[in-house]
Design a protein around this motif. Structure first.
Motif, PDB file in Angstrom:
ATOM      1  N   TRP A   1      -1.511 -47.076  39.791  1.00 42.12           N
ATOM      2  CA  TRP A   1      -0.880 -45.766  39.906  1.00 42.12           C
ATOM      3  C   TRP A   1       0.280 -45.824  40.905  1.00 42.12           C
ATOM      4  O   TRP A   1       0.246 -46.589  41.860  1.00 42.12           O
ATOM      5  CB  TRP A   1      -1.904 -44.722  40.353  1.00 42.12           C
ATOM      6  CG  TRP A   1      -2.613 -44.085  39.198  1.00 42.12           C
ATOM      7  CD1 TRP A   1      -3.595 -44.650  38.432  1.00 42.12           C
ATOM      8  CD2 TRP A   1      -2.388 -42.782  38.660  1.00 42.12           C
ATOM      9  NE1 TRP A   1      -3.995 -43.777  37.444  1.00 42.12           N
ATOM     10  CE2 TRP A   1      -3.274 -42.621  37.570  1.00 42.12           C
ATOM     11  CE3 TRP A   1      -1.537 -41.738  38.994  1.00 42.12           C
ATOM     12  CZ2 TRP A   1      -3.320 -41.460  36.801  1.00 42.12           C
ATOM     13  CZ3 TRP A   1      -1.575 -40.572  38.237  1.00 42.12           C
ATOM     14  CH2 TRP A   1      -2.457 -40.435  37.156  1.00 42.12           C
ATOM     15  N   PRO A   2       1.302 -44.982  40.692  1.00 44.12           N
ATOM     16  CA  PRO A   2       2.398 -44.900  41.672  1.00 44.12           C
ATOM     17  C   PRO A   2       1.862 -44.585  43.062  1.00 44.12           C
ATOM     18  O   PRO A   2       0.895 -43.829  43.208  1.00 44.12           O
ATOM     19  CB  PRO A   2       3.263 -43.749  41.131  1.00 44.12           C
ATOM     20  CG  PRO A   2       2.993 -43.745  39.653  1.00 44.12           C
ATOM     21  CD  PRO A   2       1.545 -44.132  39.514  1.00 44.12           C
ATOM     22  N   ALA A   3       2.485 -45.155  44.069  1.00 41.47           N
ATOM     23  CA  ALA A   3       1.961 -45.080  45.438  1.00 41.47           C
ATOM     24  C   ALA A   3       1.750 -43.638  45.915  1.00 41.47           C
ATOM     25  O   ALA A   3       0.760 -43.350  46.596  1.00 41.47           O
ATOM     26  CB  ALA A   3       2.908 -45.812  46.388  1.00 41.47           C
ATOM     27  N   HIS A   4       2.646 -42.725  45.547  1.00 45.27           N
ATOM     28  CA  HIS A   4       2.549 -41.364  46.073  1.00 45.27           C
ATOM     29  C   HIS A   4       1.411 -40.567  45.441  1.00 45.27           C
ATOM     30  O   HIS A   4       1.102 -39.454  45.891  1.00 45.27           O
ATOM     31  CB  HIS A   4       3.872 -40.617  45.886  1.00 45.27           C
ATOM     32  CG  HIS A   4       4.233 -40.349  44.453  1.00 45.27           C
ATOM     33  ND1 HIS A   4       4.680 -41.339  43.589  1.00 45.27           N
ATOM     34  CD2 HIS A   4       4.203 -39.201  43.714  1.00 45.27           C
ATOM     35  CE1 HIS A   4       4.928 -40.816  42.396  1.00 45.27           C
ATOM     36  NE2 HIS A   4       4.638 -39.519  42.438  1.00 45.27           N
ATOM     37  N   LEU A   5       0.769 -41.113  44.394  1.00 40.82           N
ATOM     38  CA  LEU A   5      -0.321 -40.398  43.721  1.00 40.82           C
ATOM     39  C   LEU A   5      -1.684 -41.084  43.886  1.00 40.82           C
ATOM     40  O   LEU A   5      -2.696 -40.510  43.508  1.00 40.82           O
ATOM     41  CB  LEU A   5      -0.015 -40.269  42.221  1.00 40.82           C
ATOM     42  CG  LEU A   5       1.179 -39.393  41.830  1.00 40.82           C
ATOM     43  CD1 LEU A   5       1.437 -39.513  40.338  1.00 40.82           C
ATOM     44  CD2 LEU A   5       0.917 -37.934  42.218  1.00 40.82           C
ATOM     45  N   ARG A   6      -1.715 -42.288  44.413  1.00 39.07           N
ATOM     46  CA  ARG A   6      -2.953 -43.065  44.438  1.00 39.07           C
ATOM     47  C   ARG A   6      -4.063 -42.375  45.207  1.00 39.07           C
ATOM     48  O   ARG A   6      -5.195 -42.268  44.741  1.00 39.07           O
ATOM     49  CB  ARG A   6      -2.688 -44.437  45.051  1.00 39.07           C
ATOM     50  CG  ARG A   6      -1.862 -45.336  44.176  1.00 39.07           C
ATOM     51  CD  ARG A   6      -1.422 -46.583  44.911  1.00 39.07           C
ATOM     52  NE  ARG A   6      -0.444 -47.325  44.114  1.00 39.07           N
ATOM     53  CZ  ARG A   6       0.322 -48.293  44.596  1.00 39.07           C
ATOM     54  NH1 ARG A   6       0.217 -48.629  45.877  1.00 39.07           N
ATOM     55  NH2 ARG A   6       1.178 -48.909  43.820  1.00 39.07           N
TER      56      ARG A   6
END
Length: 253
Positions: free
Chosen positions: A168-173
């Protein structure tokens, strides 16, 4: 002598200029599959990302369902096997300890053989072992089967969390993993309904078998989960560095 970099050449996976020829052979193999390409390019959330999150959430949900069902049917198990409370407690402690070992064993194994393959093994073990627990002829068999279920299940949701964190993209993990873990509560609530209906009408063995049947629904989700790009690139990097060292080349930090 030439210097071999630890990371592969070729553009970033998140840019249109990315060329598959610039990565290692293992990743080139995985890039043939659309679901791997979907998570290798982290610029946007794709259906594959959602499948991975659902798979991890199911793992947490099954964990909550499994634990609460066994807690609720404990009096029936004690009665069925003619146990004392200390005897049952000792068996439960053994199964819990073996289950905890799974938290360390599966991630260790996943670093060697990948996340996706072991997730498939975990779901198969959980689905097959729950009926074994339900059909246990003796308490010893019950404890052994229950221990293996916990061992497999703890690997399932721990590996699922690893896959979320690595795709997942870092800002959503953090948000996605937190939501996934909340699924434990839904599984626990569902366990109350299952126990109240199944155990009350057909006995504890039927109640224990239900999660094994439900777990089969996760096979579809597991089939849509690709291998972790982080793991694939780490394997290619290990191979590349090993080859360079054998050839006497210097390897950059």
């Amino acid at each position: 002598m030439s210097t071999t970099a630890a990371d592969g050449a070729g553009g970033s996976l998140s840019t249109p200029s990315y060329q598959p020829a610039g990565v290692g052979p293992l990743e080139q193999k995985h890039l043939r599959h659309a679901n791997y390409r979907a998570v290798a390019i982290e610029s946007q959330v794709t259906p594959t990302h959602r499948h991975i999150a659902v798979a991890n959430g199911l793992g947490w949900g099954f964990d909550g369902m499994d634990g609460v069902i066994f807690a609720l049917v404990s009096p029936l198990v004690i009665k069925d096997f003619a146990l004392t409370v200390p005897e049952y407690r000792s068996g439960l402690q053994i199964s819990l300890l073996i289950g905890i070992a799974g938290l360390y064993f599966w991630p260790w194994l996943a670093d060697r053989y990948g996340r996706r393959t072991l997730l498939a093994i975990n779901i198969a073990l959980f689905s097959l072992l729950m009926p074994v627990v339900a059909l246990s002829p003796t308490f010893s068999v019950f404890v052994i089967a229950r221990s293996l279920v916990g061992f497999a299940l703890n690997g399932e949701w721990s590996l699922g969390s690893m896959l979320v964190a690595e795709t997942w993209p870092a800002h959503l993990r953090g948000r996605v993993i937190s939501i996934n873990r909340a699924a434990w509560c839904f599984g626990a609530s569902l366990a109350g309904a299952i126990t109240g209906i199944a155990a009350a009408n057909w006995g504890w063995r039927t109640a224990v078998m239900v999660p094994g049947v439900i777990a089969l629904l996760a096979i579809y989700v597991r089939a849509t989960c690709p291998e972790s790009p982080y793991w694939v690139r780490a394997q290619d990097r290990r191979t590349r560095v090993g080859t360079a060292l054998r050839q006497g080349e210097r390897v950059s930090e």
